[in-house]
Write an enzyme that holds these catalytic residues in place. Structure first.
Site: not given
Ligand code: NOJ
Length: 569
Positions: A269, A102
Protein backbone atom coordinates in the site's frame (compact mmCIF):
# COMPACT_ATOMS: atom_id res chain seq x y z
CA UNK A 1 -5.75 -21.50 -24.81
CA UNK A 2 -2.12 -20.51 -24.41
CA UNK A 3 -0.90 -19.59 -20.95
CA UNK A 4 2.52 -18.38 -19.97
CA UNK A 5 3.85 -21.14 -17.71
CA UNK A 6 6.65 -18.97 -16.33
CA UNK A 7 4.48 -16.04 -15.29
CA UNK A 8 4.08 -15.66 -11.51
CA UNK A 9 0.72 -16.93 -10.25
CA UNK A 10 -0.56 -13.51 -9.23
CA UNK A 11 -0.54 -12.19 -12.80
CA UNK A 12 -3.61 -14.21 -13.70
CA UNK A 13 -5.13 -14.01 -10.22
CA UNK A 14 -8.05 -12.13 -8.72
CA UNK A 15 -7.63 -11.36 -5.02
CA UNK A 16 -10.60 -10.97 -2.69
CA UNK A 17 -10.16 -8.72 0.34
CA UNK A 18 -11.79 -9.77 3.60
CA UNK A 19 -12.26 -7.31 6.43
CA UNK A 20 -12.55 -9.96 9.14
CA UNK A 21 -14.65 -7.97 11.61
CA UNK A 22 -17.42 -7.59 9.05
CA UNK A 23 -17.36 -10.67 6.81
CA UNK A 24 -18.99 -13.55 8.71
CA UNK A 25 -19.49 -14.25 12.40
CA UNK A 26 -19.18 -17.90 13.39
CA UNK A 27 -19.82 -17.63 17.14
CA UNK A 28 -22.67 -15.13 17.42
CA UNK A 29 -20.77 -12.41 19.31
CA UNK A 30 -21.53 -9.90 16.57
CA UNK A 31 -17.95 -9.63 15.29
CA UNK A 32 -16.74 -11.58 12.28
CA UNK A 33 -14.12 -14.29 12.85
CA UNK A 34 -11.99 -17.01 11.25
CA UNK A 35 -14.53 -19.85 11.65
CA UNK A 36 -17.09 -17.55 9.99
CA UNK A 37 -14.76 -17.00 7.04
CA UNK A 38 -14.17 -20.74 6.77
CA UNK A 39 -17.90 -21.37 6.54
CA UNK A 40 -18.12 -18.93 3.64
CA UNK A 41 -15.21 -20.25 1.60
CA UNK A 42 -17.59 -21.86 -0.86
CA UNK A 43 -18.82 -18.41 -1.82
CA UNK A 44 -15.26 -17.46 -2.79
CA UNK A 45 -14.71 -20.76 -4.60
CA UNK A 46 -17.96 -20.28 -6.57
CA UNK A 47 -16.89 -16.76 -7.48
CA UNK A 48 -13.59 -18.19 -8.71
CA UNK A 49 -11.12 -15.97 -6.87
CA UNK A 50 -7.53 -17.18 -6.62
CA UNK A 51 -6.51 -15.64 -3.32
CA UNK A 52 -7.94 -13.94 -0.29
CA UNK A 53 -6.29 -11.13 1.64
CA UNK A 54 -7.20 -10.85 5.29
CA UNK A 55 -7.03 -7.44 6.96
CA UNK A 56 -5.19 -7.86 10.30
CA UNK A 57 -6.19 -10.76 12.54
CA UNK A 58 -3.43 -10.47 15.15
CA UNK A 59 -4.00 -9.42 18.78
CA UNK A 60 -4.80 -5.75 18.97
CA UNK A 61 -6.37 -3.23 21.34
CA UNK A 62 -8.39 -2.25 18.20
CA UNK A 63 -7.64 1.46 18.37
CA UNK A 64 -7.60 1.21 14.57
CA UNK A 65 -9.47 -2.09 14.17
CA UNK A 66 -6.39 -4.27 14.12
CA UNK A 67 -3.99 -1.95 12.30
CA UNK A 68 -2.46 -1.55 15.77
CA UNK A 69 -0.88 -4.93 16.44
CA UNK A 70 0.31 -5.94 19.89
CA UNK A 71 1.62 -9.42 18.98
CA UNK A 72 2.67 -10.24 15.43
CA UNK A 73 2.66 -14.02 15.78
CA UNK A 74 -0.74 -14.83 17.25
CA UNK A 75 -4.47 -14.42 16.56
CA UNK A 76 -6.74 -11.98 18.39
CA UNK A 77 -9.21 -14.03 20.47
CA UNK A 78 -12.13 -12.17 18.90
CA UNK A 79 -11.17 -13.84 15.58
CA UNK A 80 -10.31 -17.28 16.99
CA UNK A 81 -7.12 -19.24 17.52
CA UNK A 82 -4.03 -20.26 15.58
CA UNK A 83 -5.79 -23.62 15.13
CA UNK A 84 -8.71 -21.82 13.45
CA UNK A 85 -6.20 -20.03 11.24
CA UNK A 86 -4.48 -23.27 10.22
CA UNK A 87 -7.84 -24.83 9.38
CA UNK A 88 -8.79 -21.80 7.32
CA UNK A 89 -5.54 -21.98 5.35
CA UNK A 90 -5.97 -25.69 4.80
CA UNK A 91 -9.56 -25.36 3.61
CA UNK A 92 -8.73 -22.40 1.39
CA UNK A 93 -5.80 -24.24 -0.17
CA UNK A 94 -8.01 -27.28 -0.72
CA UNK A 95 -10.20 -25.04 -2.88
CA UNK A 96 -7.22 -23.63 -4.77
CA UNK A 97 -7.44 -20.30 -2.91
CA UNK A 98 -4.22 -18.75 -1.60
CA UNK A 99 -4.11 -16.75 1.63
CA UNK A 100 -2.43 -13.36 1.86
CA UNK A 101 -1.99 -11.52 5.17
CA UNK A 102 -1.75 -7.86 6.02
CA UNK A 103 1.73 -7.03 7.30
CA UNK A 104 1.49 -3.87 9.40
CA UNK A 105 5.12 -2.99 9.97
CA UNK A 106 5.33 0.79 9.75
CA UNK A 107 4.07 0.88 13.32
CA UNK A 108 2.97 -1.35 16.16
CA UNK A 109 0.36 -0.86 18.85
CA UNK A 110 1.51 1.08 21.92
CA UNK A 111 0.55 -2.10 23.79
CA UNK A 112 3.18 -4.13 21.90
CA UNK A 113 5.93 -5.36 24.29
CA UNK A 114 8.54 -3.74 22.00
CA UNK A 115 7.02 -0.33 22.64
CA UNK A 116 6.38 -1.04 26.30
CA UNK A 117 10.08 -1.81 26.67
CA UNK A 118 11.14 1.17 24.56
CA UNK A 119 9.12 3.58 26.65
CA UNK A 120 10.28 2.09 29.97
CA UNK A 121 13.64 3.92 30.01
CA UNK A 122 15.75 6.10 27.76
CA UNK A 123 18.58 3.64 27.94
CA UNK A 124 16.54 0.51 27.24
CA UNK A 125 18.13 -1.45 24.38
CA UNK A 126 14.82 -1.28 22.51
CA UNK A 127 14.45 2.51 22.96
CA UNK A 128 15.77 3.04 19.47
CA UNK A 129 13.20 0.70 17.91
CA UNK A 130 10.91 3.75 17.75
CA UNK A 131 11.41 7.46 17.04
CA UNK A 132 12.01 9.45 20.24
CA UNK A 133 12.88 13.13 20.35
CA UNK A 134 13.14 15.82 23.05
CA UNK A 135 10.76 18.81 23.00
CA UNK A 136 11.56 21.74 20.74
CA UNK A 137 14.42 23.75 22.30
CA UNK A 138 13.22 26.50 24.61
CA UNK A 139 9.66 25.15 24.90
CA UNK A 140 8.03 23.32 27.77
CA UNK A 141 7.46 19.64 27.12
CA UNK A 142 3.82 18.69 26.76
CA UNK A 143 2.67 22.22 25.82
CA UNK A 144 1.16 22.70 22.35
CA UNK A 145 3.90 23.68 19.91
CA UNK A 146 6.66 21.90 21.84
CA UNK A 147 6.44 18.87 19.55
CA UNK A 148 9.78 18.08 17.87
CA UNK A 149 8.32 18.86 14.42
CA UNK A 150 5.13 20.55 13.30
CA UNK A 151 3.83 17.42 11.53
CA UNK A 152 0.17 16.44 11.65
CA UNK A 153 -0.69 12.73 11.75
CA UNK A 154 -3.01 11.19 9.16
CA UNK A 155 -5.66 11.14 11.87
CA UNK A 156 -6.01 14.89 12.51
CA UNK A 157 -3.70 15.08 15.54
CA UNK A 158 -0.10 16.11 16.08
CA UNK A 159 2.21 13.30 14.88
CA UNK A 160 4.09 13.36 18.20
CA UNK A 161 2.88 12.37 21.66
CA UNK A 162 4.67 13.32 24.84
CA UNK A 163 5.59 10.52 27.20
CA UNK A 164 6.02 12.09 30.68
CA UNK A 165 7.79 9.04 32.16
CA UNK A 166 10.90 9.56 30.02
CA UNK A 167 10.24 13.19 29.07
CA UNK A 168 10.43 12.70 25.31
CA UNK A 169 8.02 12.57 22.42
CA UNK A 170 7.43 9.56 20.17
CA UNK A 171 6.42 9.70 16.51
CA UNK A 172 3.18 8.26 15.16
CA UNK A 173 2.01 8.94 11.62
CA UNK A 174 -1.39 7.54 12.62
CA UNK A 175 -2.95 7.57 16.11
CA UNK A 176 -1.00 7.93 19.35
CA UNK A 177 -1.77 4.25 19.91
CA UNK A 178 0.28 3.39 16.77
CA UNK A 179 3.93 4.41 17.38
CA UNK A 180 6.15 4.26 14.27
CA UNK A 181 8.89 1.66 14.18
CA UNK A 182 12.38 2.94 13.43
CA UNK A 183 13.42 1.00 10.32
CA UNK A 184 16.83 2.73 10.45
CA UNK A 185 17.63 0.21 13.17
CA UNK A 186 18.69 -3.11 11.56
CA UNK A 187 17.35 -5.02 14.59
CA UNK A 188 13.84 -3.73 13.78
CA UNK A 189 14.15 -4.85 10.19
CA UNK A 190 15.39 -8.28 11.24
CA UNK A 191 12.47 -8.63 13.66
CA UNK A 192 9.99 -7.86 10.88
CA UNK A 193 11.72 -10.34 8.55
CA UNK A 194 11.34 -13.00 11.24
CA UNK A 195 7.63 -12.24 11.58
CA UNK A 196 7.09 -12.54 7.84
CA UNK A 197 9.04 -15.81 7.64
CA UNK A 198 7.05 -17.19 10.57
CA UNK A 199 3.77 -16.69 8.70
CA UNK A 200 5.14 -18.03 5.43
CA UNK A 201 6.31 -21.15 7.25
CA UNK A 202 2.76 -21.47 8.56
CA UNK A 203 1.44 -21.64 5.02
CA UNK A 204 0.55 -18.10 3.95
CA UNK A 205 1.10 -17.11 0.35
CA UNK A 206 2.10 -13.49 0.58
CA UNK A 207 1.57 -10.12 2.18
CA UNK A 208 -0.14 -6.83 1.63
CA UNK A 209 2.28 -4.43 3.32
CA UNK A 210 0.44 -1.64 5.08
CA UNK A 211 1.58 1.93 4.21
CA UNK A 212 4.88 0.43 3.12
CA UNK A 213 6.12 3.56 1.39
CA UNK A 214 6.14 5.38 4.75
CA UNK A 215 8.64 3.11 6.53
CA UNK A 216 11.70 5.28 5.77
CA UNK A 217 11.74 8.79 7.23
CA UNK A 218 14.15 11.63 6.55
CA UNK A 219 16.22 11.24 9.74
CA UNK A 220 16.72 15.01 9.99
CA UNK A 221 12.97 15.25 10.71
CA UNK A 222 12.54 18.79 9.31
CA UNK A 223 9.43 20.91 9.84
CA UNK A 224 6.91 20.82 7.00
CA UNK A 225 5.41 23.74 5.14
CA UNK A 226 2.12 24.90 6.63
CA UNK A 227 -0.53 25.53 3.99
CA UNK A 228 -2.91 28.43 4.45
CA UNK A 229 -5.81 27.58 6.75
CA UNK A 230 -4.11 24.45 8.06
CA UNK A 231 -2.82 23.71 11.50
CA UNK A 232 0.02 21.33 10.86
CA UNK A 233 3.04 21.19 8.61
CA UNK A 234 2.98 18.75 5.72
CA UNK A 235 5.06 15.67 6.46
CA UNK A 236 4.69 14.14 2.98
CA UNK A 237 8.13 15.17 1.68
CA UNK A 238 9.87 13.58 4.65
CA UNK A 239 8.05 10.27 4.98
CA UNK A 240 6.43 9.35 1.64
CA UNK A 241 8.77 7.19 -0.50
CA UNK A 242 11.53 8.10 1.98
CA UNK A 243 15.28 7.98 1.42
CA UNK A 244 15.93 4.29 2.22
CA UNK A 245 12.60 2.69 1.35
CA UNK A 246 13.86 0.91 -1.77
CA UNK A 247 16.85 -0.46 0.09
CA UNK A 248 14.58 -1.78 2.88
CA UNK A 249 12.22 -3.46 0.46
CA UNK A 250 14.96 -5.13 -1.58
CA UNK A 251 16.42 -6.39 1.69
CA UNK A 252 13.00 -7.64 2.83
CA UNK A 253 12.50 -9.63 -0.34
CA UNK A 254 15.98 -11.11 -0.19
CA UNK A 255 15.78 -12.03 3.47
CA UNK A 256 12.20 -13.25 3.54
CA UNK A 257 11.50 -14.72 0.10
CA UNK A 258 15.02 -15.91 -0.75
CA UNK A 259 15.11 -19.63 -1.51
CA UNK A 260 11.34 -20.19 -1.40
CA UNK A 261 9.93 -22.28 -4.19
CA UNK A 262 6.42 -20.95 -4.61
CA UNK A 263 7.20 -17.24 -4.64
CA UNK A 264 4.77 -15.35 -2.42
CA UNK A 265 2.89 -12.22 -3.44
CA UNK A 266 4.12 -8.88 -2.14
CA UNK A 267 1.78 -5.97 -2.69
CA UNK A 268 2.47 -2.66 -1.02
CA UNK A 269 0.00 0.00 0.00
CA UNK A 270 1.64 3.25 -1.11
CA UNK A 271 -0.37 6.38 -0.29
CA UNK A 272 0.91 9.46 -2.06
CA UNK A 273 3.37 7.58 -4.25
CA UNK A 274 4.10 8.75 -7.78
CA UNK A 275 4.23 6.77 -10.99
CA UNK A 276 7.99 7.27 -11.07
CA UNK A 277 8.43 5.77 -7.60
CA UNK A 278 5.94 3.01 -8.35
CA UNK A 279 8.09 2.00 -11.30
CA UNK A 280 11.00 1.57 -8.90
CA UNK A 281 8.94 -0.45 -6.43
CA UNK A 282 7.55 -2.78 -9.06
CA UNK A 283 10.09 -3.11 -11.85
CA UNK A 284 10.78 -6.83 -12.26
CA UNK A 285 14.55 -6.25 -12.36
CA UNK A 286 14.64 -4.53 -8.97
CA UNK A 287 13.26 -7.23 -6.66
CA UNK A 288 11.17 -5.03 -4.38
CA UNK A 289 7.37 -5.29 -4.59
CA UNK A 290 5.22 -7.08 -7.16
CA UNK A 291 2.70 -4.26 -7.32
CA UNK A 292 1.49 -1.24 -5.36
CA UNK A 293 -1.83 0.26 -4.44
CA UNK A 294 -1.40 3.86 -5.51
CA UNK A 295 -3.99 6.47 -4.56
CA UNK A 296 -4.20 8.73 -7.58
CA UNK A 297 -7.56 7.51 -8.89
CA UNK A 298 -9.14 7.75 -5.44
CA UNK A 299 -8.05 11.37 -5.24
CA UNK A 300 -9.76 12.62 -8.38
CA UNK A 301 -12.76 13.71 -6.31
CA UNK A 302 -10.78 15.42 -3.54
CA UNK A 303 -8.66 18.52 -3.15
CA UNK A 304 -5.33 18.60 -1.30
CA UNK A 305 -7.04 17.29 1.77
CA UNK A 306 -8.87 13.96 2.04
CA UNK A 307 -12.13 15.53 3.23
CA UNK A 308 -12.14 18.32 0.70
CA UNK A 309 -14.70 16.84 -1.69
CA UNK A 310 -14.77 17.88 -5.34
CA UNK A 311 -16.97 16.79 -8.20
CA UNK A 312 -14.97 14.59 -10.54
CA UNK A 313 -15.23 13.99 -14.22
CA UNK A 314 -14.85 10.84 -16.28
CA UNK A 315 -11.97 12.44 -18.23
CA UNK A 316 -10.05 13.01 -14.95
CA UNK A 317 -10.63 9.47 -13.76
CA UNK A 318 -9.78 8.00 -17.17
CA UNK A 319 -6.62 10.10 -17.47
CA UNK A 320 -5.30 8.77 -14.16
CA UNK A 321 -6.16 5.15 -14.92
CA UNK A 322 -4.73 5.27 -18.44
CA UNK A 323 -1.56 7.01 -17.28
CA UNK A 324 -0.85 4.20 -14.83
CA UNK A 325 -1.71 1.53 -17.37
CA UNK A 326 0.77 2.94 -19.86
CA UNK A 327 3.34 3.99 -17.24
CA UNK A 328 3.57 0.52 -15.72
CA UNK A 329 3.49 -1.35 -19.03
CA UNK A 330 6.77 -3.11 -18.17
CA UNK A 331 5.81 -3.49 -14.50
CA UNK A 332 2.48 -4.48 -13.00
CA UNK A 333 -0.60 -2.75 -11.54
CA UNK A 334 -2.69 -3.57 -8.48
CA UNK A 335 -6.24 -2.71 -9.56
CA UNK A 336 -8.78 -1.62 -6.97
CA UNK A 337 -11.78 0.65 -6.63
CA UNK A 338 -12.21 0.55 -2.90
CA UNK A 339 -11.30 -1.28 0.29
CA UNK A 340 -11.85 -0.89 4.03
CA UNK A 341 -10.50 2.69 3.84
CA UNK A 342 -12.70 3.97 1.03
CA UNK A 343 -16.38 4.60 0.45
CA UNK A 344 -18.20 2.02 -1.68
CA UNK A 345 -17.37 2.34 -5.35
CA UNK A 346 -20.97 2.21 -6.55
CA UNK A 347 -21.82 5.19 -4.34
CA UNK A 348 -18.68 7.07 -5.29
CA UNK A 349 -18.01 6.61 -9.00
CA UNK A 350 -21.28 4.88 -9.94
CA UNK A 351 -24.94 5.71 -9.38
CA UNK A 352 -26.21 3.81 -6.35
CA UNK A 353 -29.66 5.37 -6.63
CA UNK A 354 -30.80 5.16 -10.25
CA UNK A 355 -28.41 2.64 -11.82
CA UNK A 356 -27.02 0.58 -8.96
CA UNK A 357 -26.73 -2.75 -10.76
CA UNK A 358 -25.66 -1.39 -14.13
CA UNK A 359 -23.08 0.97 -12.68
CA UNK A 360 -21.70 -1.70 -10.31
CA UNK A 361 -21.27 -4.05 -13.27
CA UNK A 362 -19.72 -1.51 -15.57
CA UNK A 363 -17.25 -0.31 -12.94
CA UNK A 364 -16.31 -3.95 -12.35
CA UNK A 365 -15.79 -4.51 -16.07
CA UNK A 366 -13.39 -1.63 -16.50
CA UNK A 367 -11.45 -2.64 -13.40
CA UNK A 368 -11.09 -6.31 -14.33
CA UNK A 369 -10.24 -5.65 -17.96
CA UNK A 370 -7.28 -3.40 -17.22
CA UNK A 371 -3.80 -4.86 -17.09
CA UNK A 372 -2.92 -5.82 -13.52
CA UNK A 373 -4.24 -7.88 -10.64
CA UNK A 374 -7.80 -6.96 -9.58
CA UNK A 375 -8.59 -6.76 -5.85
CA UNK A 376 -12.28 -7.22 -5.06
CA UNK A 377 -13.35 -5.83 -1.71
CA UNK A 378 -15.96 -7.91 0.11
CA UNK A 379 -19.46 -6.85 -0.87
CA UNK A 380 -18.45 -5.18 -4.13
CA UNK A 381 -19.42 -8.39 -5.89
CA UNK A 382 -23.06 -7.66 -5.02
CA UNK A 383 -22.83 -3.89 -5.46
CA UNK A 384 -22.98 -2.96 -1.77
CA UNK A 385 -23.50 0.77 -1.32
CA UNK A 386 -22.61 3.37 1.33
CA UNK A 387 -24.55 3.17 4.58
CA UNK A 388 -27.19 5.88 5.20
CA UNK A 389 -25.47 7.26 8.32
CA UNK A 390 -27.52 9.99 9.98
CA UNK A 391 -25.73 11.56 12.94
CA UNK A 392 -22.17 11.60 14.27
CA UNK A 393 -23.18 8.88 16.76
CA UNK A 394 -23.53 6.49 13.82
CA UNK A 395 -19.79 6.67 13.06
CA UNK A 396 -17.14 4.50 14.67
CA UNK A 397 -13.86 4.87 12.80
CA UNK A 398 -11.05 6.73 14.56
CA UNK A 399 -10.12 8.73 11.47
CA UNK A 400 -13.72 9.92 10.98
CA UNK A 401 -14.30 10.76 14.63
CA UNK A 402 -11.01 12.63 15.00
CA UNK A 403 -11.71 14.59 11.84
CA UNK A 404 -15.16 15.54 13.11
CA UNK A 405 -13.90 16.63 16.54
CA UNK A 406 -11.04 18.64 15.09
CA UNK A 407 -13.10 20.36 12.40
CA UNK A 408 -15.93 21.31 14.74
CA UNK A 409 -13.40 22.65 17.26
CA UNK A 410 -11.94 24.79 14.45
CA UNK A 411 -15.39 26.22 13.73
CA UNK A 412 -16.54 24.23 10.70
CA UNK A 413 -20.35 23.78 10.85
CA UNK A 414 -21.11 20.22 12.06
CA UNK A 415 -23.54 19.55 9.17
CA UNK A 416 -20.78 20.35 6.70
CA UNK A 417 -18.40 17.90 8.38
CA UNK A 418 -21.13 15.27 8.52
CA UNK A 419 -21.75 15.63 4.80
CA UNK A 420 -18.12 14.82 4.04
CA UNK A 421 -18.16 11.91 6.49
CA UNK A 422 -21.24 10.45 4.81
CA UNK A 423 -19.48 10.54 1.47
CA UNK A 424 -15.94 9.60 2.49
CA UNK A 425 -15.89 7.89 5.87
CA UNK A 426 -14.13 4.56 6.11
CA UNK A 427 -17.18 3.32 8.02
CA UNK A 428 -18.93 2.98 4.66
CA UNK A 429 -16.78 0.04 3.68
CA UNK A 430 -16.99 -1.65 7.06
CA UNK A 431 -20.67 -2.50 7.47
CA UNK A 432 -21.45 -6.22 7.68
CA UNK A 433 -21.42 -8.35 4.56
CA UNK A 434 -24.92 -8.84 3.17
CA UNK A 435 -25.41 -12.57 2.81
CA UNK A 436 -29.21 -12.74 2.78
CA UNK A 437 -32.39 -10.78 3.44
CA UNK A 438 -32.78 -12.11 7.00
CA UNK A 439 -32.02 -10.45 10.31
CA UNK A 440 -28.48 -9.00 10.42
CA UNK A 441 -28.21 -9.98 6.73
CA UNK A 442 -27.02 -13.47 7.70
CA UNK A 443 -23.78 -11.95 9.02
CA UNK A 444 -24.37 -12.97 12.64
CA UNK A 445 -26.96 -14.62 14.86
CA UNK A 446 -26.16 -11.96 17.48
CA UNK A 447 -26.08 -8.18 17.45
CA UNK A 448 -23.74 -6.96 14.69
CA UNK A 449 -20.87 -4.74 15.86
CA UNK A 450 -21.80 -2.22 13.14
CA UNK A 451 -25.26 -1.58 11.71
CA UNK A 452 -26.25 -3.60 8.68
CA UNK A 453 -27.23 -1.55 5.65
CA UNK A 454 -31.07 -1.54 5.50
CA UNK A 455 -30.86 -2.24 1.77
CA UNK A 456 -29.74 -5.81 2.56
CA UNK A 457 -33.32 -6.99 2.09
CA UNK A 458 -32.78 -6.32 -1.62
CA UNK A 459 -29.01 -6.36 -2.00
CA UNK A 460 -27.64 -9.70 -0.85
CA UNK A 461 -25.69 -12.73 -1.98
CA UNK A 462 -28.54 -15.24 -1.71
CA UNK A 463 -30.82 -13.29 -4.05
CA UNK A 464 -28.13 -12.55 -6.61
CA UNK A 465 -26.81 -16.09 -6.67
CA UNK A 466 -30.20 -17.24 -7.97
CA UNK A 467 -30.37 -14.54 -10.60
CA UNK A 468 -28.23 -14.81 -13.72
CA UNK A 469 -27.53 -11.25 -14.85
CA UNK A 470 -27.00 -10.04 -11.29
CA UNK A 471 -23.89 -8.11 -10.22
CA UNK A 472 -22.66 -11.29 -8.52
CA UNK A 473 -22.90 -13.36 -11.71
CA UNK A 474 -21.17 -10.57 -13.59
CA UNK A 475 -18.17 -10.68 -11.22
CA UNK A 476 -18.01 -14.43 -11.68
CA UNK A 477 -18.06 -14.02 -15.46
CA UNK A 478 -15.26 -11.43 -15.29
CA UNK A 479 -13.10 -13.69 -13.15
CA UNK A 480 -13.70 -16.63 -15.48
CA UNK A 481 -12.83 -14.48 -18.47
CA UNK A 482 -9.45 -13.61 -16.91
CA UNK A 483 -8.72 -17.29 -16.40
CA UNK A 484 -9.70 -18.28 -19.92
CA UNK A 485 -8.49 -15.40 -22.06
CA UNK A 486 -4.73 -14.67 -22.02
CA UNK A 487 -5.25 -11.18 -23.48
CA UNK A 488 -6.99 -10.16 -20.23
CA UNK A 489 -3.83 -10.97 -18.35
CA UNK A 490 -1.07 -9.90 -20.70
CA UNK A 491 -2.58 -7.79 -23.47
CA UNK A 492 -1.07 -4.32 -23.98
CA UNK A 493 -3.33 -1.42 -23.03
CA UNK A 494 -4.22 1.39 -25.45
CA UNK A 495 -6.82 4.08 -24.84
CA UNK A 496 -9.69 4.75 -27.26
CA UNK A 497 -12.10 7.70 -27.34
CA UNK A 498 -9.50 9.72 -25.49
CA UNK A 499 -11.53 12.95 -25.48
CA UNK A 500 -14.98 11.59 -24.72
CA UNK A 501 -16.97 13.07 -21.86
CA UNK A 502 -18.47 9.81 -20.59
CA UNK A 503 -16.70 6.85 -22.15
CA UNK A 504 -13.83 4.75 -20.85
CA UNK A 505 -12.83 2.59 -23.80
CA UNK A 506 -9.60 0.75 -24.52
CA UNK A 507 -8.03 -2.19 -26.26
CA UNK A 508 -5.93 -4.98 -24.80
CA UNK A 509 -3.79 -6.43 -27.50
CA UNK A 510 -1.95 -9.73 -27.27
CA UNK A 511 -0.32 -11.98 -29.87
CA UNK A 512 -3.55 -13.86 -30.53
CA UNK A 513 -6.35 -11.44 -29.88
CA UNK A 514 -7.43 -7.88 -29.40
CA UNK A 515 -10.01 -7.18 -26.74
CA UNK A 516 -12.08 -4.05 -27.11
CA UNK A 517 -13.57 -2.73 -23.88
CA UNK A 518 -16.15 0.04 -23.96
CA UNK A 519 -17.93 1.46 -20.97
CA UNK A 520 -20.35 4.31 -20.58
CA UNK A 521 -19.65 5.80 -17.15
CA UNK A 522 -22.74 7.98 -17.15
CA UNK A 523 -26.51 7.90 -16.90
CA UNK A 524 -26.86 9.31 -20.46
CA UNK A 525 -26.89 7.16 -23.58
CA UNK A 526 -23.82 7.75 -25.77
CA UNK A 527 -23.10 7.24 -29.45
CA UNK A 528 -19.84 5.39 -30.00
CA UNK A 529 -17.12 7.44 -31.66
CA UNK A 530 -15.48 6.14 -34.84
CA UNK A 531 -12.31 4.74 -33.27
CA UNK A 532 -14.34 2.55 -30.89
CA UNK A 533 -16.66 1.30 -33.63
CA UNK A 534 -13.76 0.54 -35.94
CA UNK A 535 -11.85 -1.30 -33.22
CA UNK A 536 -14.87 -3.50 -32.54
CA UNK A 537 -15.82 -4.13 -36.17
CA UNK A 538 -15.91 -7.82 -37.03
CA UNK A 539 -15.40 -8.91 -33.44
CA UNK A 540 -17.32 -11.33 -31.24
CA UNK A 541 -19.13 -10.09 -28.13
CA UNK A 542 -17.64 -11.66 -25.01
CA UNK A 543 -19.48 -9.83 -22.27
CA UNK A 544 -22.39 -7.38 -22.01
CA UNK A 545 -25.61 -6.92 -23.95
CA UNK A 546 -25.39 -6.65 -27.72
CA UNK A 547 -28.05 -3.96 -28.33
CA UNK A 548 -27.29 -1.20 -30.79
CA UNK A 549 -23.68 -1.61 -31.91
CA UNK A 550 -23.34 2.12 -32.54
CA UNK A 551 -24.26 3.19 -29.01
CA UNK A 552 -24.17 2.35 -25.32
CA UNK A 553 -27.11 2.85 -22.97
CA UNK A 554 -26.77 4.45 -19.52
CA UNK A 555 -23.97 2.71 -17.58
CA UNK A 556 -23.75 0.01 -20.21
CA UNK A 557 -20.49 -1.74 -21.09
CA UNK A 558 -19.32 -4.39 -23.53
CA UNK A 559 -16.19 -6.45 -24.11
CA UNK A 560 -15.44 -7.65 -27.64
CA UNK A 561 -12.75 -9.98 -28.94
CA UNK A 562 -11.10 -9.96 -32.31
CA UNK A 563 -8.79 -12.81 -33.22
CA UNK A 564 -5.59 -11.48 -34.69
CA UNK A 565 -4.53 -12.84 -38.02
CA UNK A 566 -0.94 -14.12 -37.84
CA UNK A 567 1.51 -11.46 -38.94
CA UNK A 568 -1.16 -8.78 -39.19
CA UNK A 569 -3.66 -6.82 -37.14
C1 NOJ B 1 -3.68 1.74 6.05
C2 NOJ B 1 -4.79 0.84 6.49
O1 NOJ B 1 -5.42 0.34 5.35
C3 NOJ B 1 -5.69 1.67 7.37
O2 NOJ B 1 -6.90 1.02 7.66
C4 NOJ B 1 -4.93 2.02 8.62
O3 NOJ B 1 -5.69 2.91 9.40
C5 NOJ B 1 -3.60 2.69 8.29
N1 NOJ B 1 -2.91 2.07 7.20
C6 NOJ B 1 -2.68 2.62 9.48
O4 NOJ B 1 -2.28 1.29 9.67
Amino acid sequence: MRTDQDAPWWRSAVVYQIYPRSFADGDGDGVGDLPGIRERLDHLAWLGVDALWLSPIQPSPMADNGYDISDYCAIDPVYGTLGDFDRLVEDAHARGIRVVLDLVANHTSDAHPWFQQARSARDHPRRDWYWWRPPRPGLVAGEPGAEPTNWGSFFSEPAWTYDPATEEYYLHLFSAAQPDLNWENPAVRRAIHRVARWWLDRGVDGFRMDVVNLISKDPALPDGAVRRGEEYGDLGRFVVDGPRVHEYLAEFRREVFGGREDVPLLVGEAPGTSLEEARCYTHPDRGELDMVFHFEHVRVDRGEFKWDLRPFSVPDLRRVLATWQVGLADCWNALYWDNHDQPRVVSRFGDAVRHREASAKTLATVLHLQRGTPFVFQGDEIGMANHPFATIDDFDDIESLNHYRRSVALGVPPEEVLASLRAMSRDNGRTPMQWDAGPAAGFTTGVPWRPVNPDHTEVNVAEQRERPGSVLHHYRDLIRLRHEEPAVVEGAFALLAADHEHLFAFTRESEDATLVVMANLSGEPVALPDDVREAAAGSELLLGDAGDDGALGPWQSRVHRRTRARGGR
